[in-house]
Design a protein around this motif. Structure first.
Motif, PDB file in Angstrom:
ATOM      1  N   ASP A 170      28.393  -4.116 -17.405  1.00 11.96           N
ATOM      2  CA  ASP A 170      28.649  -5.384 -18.112  1.00 11.96           C
ATOM      3  C   ASP A 170      29.508  -5.159 -19.350  1.00 11.96           C
ATOM      4  O   ASP A 170      30.443  -5.920 -19.608  1.00 11.96           O
ATOM      5  CB  ASP A 170      27.334  -6.052 -18.513  1.00 11.96           C
ATOM      6  CG  ASP A 170      26.641  -6.733 -17.348  1.00 11.96           C
ATOM      7  OD1 ASP A 170      27.292  -6.940 -16.303  1.00 11.96           O
ATOM      8  OD2 ASP A 170      25.442  -7.059 -17.490  1.00 11.96           O
ATOM      9  N   ILE A 171      29.186  -4.131 -20.119  1.00 12.93           N
ATOM     10  CA  ILE A 171      29.981  -3.812 -21.313  1.00 12.93           C
ATOM     11  C   ILE A 171      31.420  -3.496 -20.897  1.00 12.93           C
ATOM     12  O   ILE A 171      32.374  -3.997 -21.497  1.00 12.93           O
ATOM     13  CB  ILE A 171      29.361  -2.624 -22.082  1.00 12.93           C
ATOM     14  CG1 ILE A 171      28.028  -3.026 -22.697  1.00 12.93           C
ATOM     15  CG2 ILE A 171      30.312  -2.122 -23.165  1.00 12.93           C
ATOM     16  CD1 ILE A 171      27.220  -1.856 -23.230  1.00 12.93           C
ATOM     17  N   LEU A 172      31.566  -2.667 -19.858  1.00 14.99           N
ATOM     18  CA  LEU A 172      32.896  -2.290 -19.368  1.00 14.99           C
ATOM     19  C   LEU A 172      33.673  -3.513 -18.911  1.00 14.99           C
ATOM     20  O   LEU A 172      34.856  -3.668 -19.249  1.00 14.99           O
ATOM     21  CB  LEU A 172      32.770  -1.267 -18.239  1.00 14.99           C
ATOM     22  CG  LEU A 172      34.074  -0.814 -17.603  1.00 14.99           C
ATOM     23  CD1 LEU A 172      34.929  -0.061 -18.618  1.00 14.99           C
ATOM     24  CD2 LEU A 172      33.803   0.057 -16.395  1.00 14.99           C
ATOM     25  N   GLN A 173      33.024  -4.403 -18.152  1.00 19.66           N
ATOM     26  CA  GLN A 173      33.714  -5.601 -17.673  1.00 19.66           C
ATOM     27  C   GLN A 173      34.167  -6.485 -18.830  1.00 19.66           C
ATOM     28  O   GLN A 173      35.266  -7.040 -18.785  1.00 19.66           O
ATOM     29  CB  GLN A 173      32.809  -6.404 -16.736  1.00 19.66           C
ATOM     30  CG  GLN A 173      32.712  -5.826 -15.355  1.00 19.66           C
ATOM     31  CD  GLN A 173      31.865  -6.688 -14.440  1.00 19.66           C
ATOM     32  OE1 GLN A 173      30.954  -7.384 -14.874  1.00 19.66           O
ATOM     33  NE2 GLN A 173      32.174  -6.625 -13.157  1.00 19.66           N
ATOM     34  N   SER A 174      33.343  -6.612 -19.865  1.00 21.92           N
ATOM     35  CA  SER A 174      33.751  -7.449 -21.003  1.00 21.92           C
ATOM     36  C   SER A 174      34.961  -6.835 -21.708  1.00 21.92           C
ATOM     37  O   SER A 174      35.876  -7.553 -22.115  1.00 21.92           O
ATOM     38  CB  SER A 174      32.595  -7.643 -21.973  1.00 21.92           C
ATOM     39  OG  SER A 174      32.320  -6.463 -22.685  1.00 21.92           O
ATOM     40  N   LYS A 175      34.984  -5.515 -21.841  1.00 25.12           N
ATOM     41  CA  LYS A 175      36.129  -4.852 -22.488  1.00 25.12           C
ATOM     42  C   LYS A 175      37.379  -4.967 -21.619  1.00 25.12           C
ATOM     43  O   LYS A 175      38.483  -5.165 -22.134  1.00 25.12           O
ATOM     44  CB  LYS A 175      35.823  -3.373 -22.766  1.00 25.12           C
ATOM     45  CG  LYS A 175      34.642  -3.141 -23.681  1.00 25.12           C
ATOM     46  CD  LYS A 175      34.839  -3.785 -25.028  1.00 25.12           C
ATOM     47  CE  LYS A 175      33.640  -3.555 -25.929  1.00 25.12           C
ATOM     48  NZ  LYS A 175      33.662  -4.338 -27.135  1.00 25.12           N
TER      49      LYS A 175
END
Length: 163
Positions: free
Chosen positions: A64-69
């Motif tokens: 999720d963090i990666l997708q937001s970045k």
């Protein structure tokens, strides 16, 4: 004035932007309290991301963090092919995320059929992993761009070389 106008339809992922997003995600993971002491990591190998963490729950949070970045950096999430979560060494789990570059034959054919069925007077031809659209009117080309953006395709499209 040119008698023929054209543009190319491509589907590419900018690896440098992916690398930047990975670095930002790693920095956020290091500073977050819920990841303190965890073995969470993201690595970029060729055109594939490998995400590893302690548990399924933490792995999903890392993704999720990666997708937001990635989204903030303008990297298309549709071009990411998420593998299944598999156990790794040391009691960790990992997930491979493959980045799709170019338009495959199946989607090129779908787009060709879509363009042909629209009855707009343009020509389209498949050129490797991209599609070239030519027509006499710029308005027709704009209509094709709108048509392709609205189509339900499993990849993000970019329009380049518009002339």
């Amino acid at each position: 004035m040119a008698s023929e106008y054209s543009f190319d339809v491509v589907s590419k992922v900018d690896i440098q932007e992916v690398n930047n997003a990975v670095q930002q995600a790693l920095k956020e993971i290091e500073t977050r309290f819920d990841f303190k002491g965890s073995k969470s990591n993201i690595t970029l190998e060729d055109e594939q991301l490998v995400v590893a963490s302690d548990s399924d729950f933490k792995l999903k949070n890392v993704v999720d963090i990666l997708q937001s970045k990635l989204t903030k950096r303008g990297v298309p999430i549709l071009n990411m092919e998420f593998g299944k979560i598999e156990p790794a060494s040391g009691g960790t789990v990992r997930q491979n995320i493959k980045m799709k570059q170019g338009i495959d034959q199946e989607n090129s054919k779908k787009m060709n059929i879509l363009i042909r069925d629209s009855k707009i007077k343009v020509k389209s031809q498949i050129q490797g992993d991209q599609l070239r659209i030519t027509g006499k009117s710029k308005d027709d080309l704009q209509a094709i761009m709108t048509l392709l953006r609205g189509a339900d395709l499993p990849l993000e499209l970019q329009f380049i070389n518009y002339r």
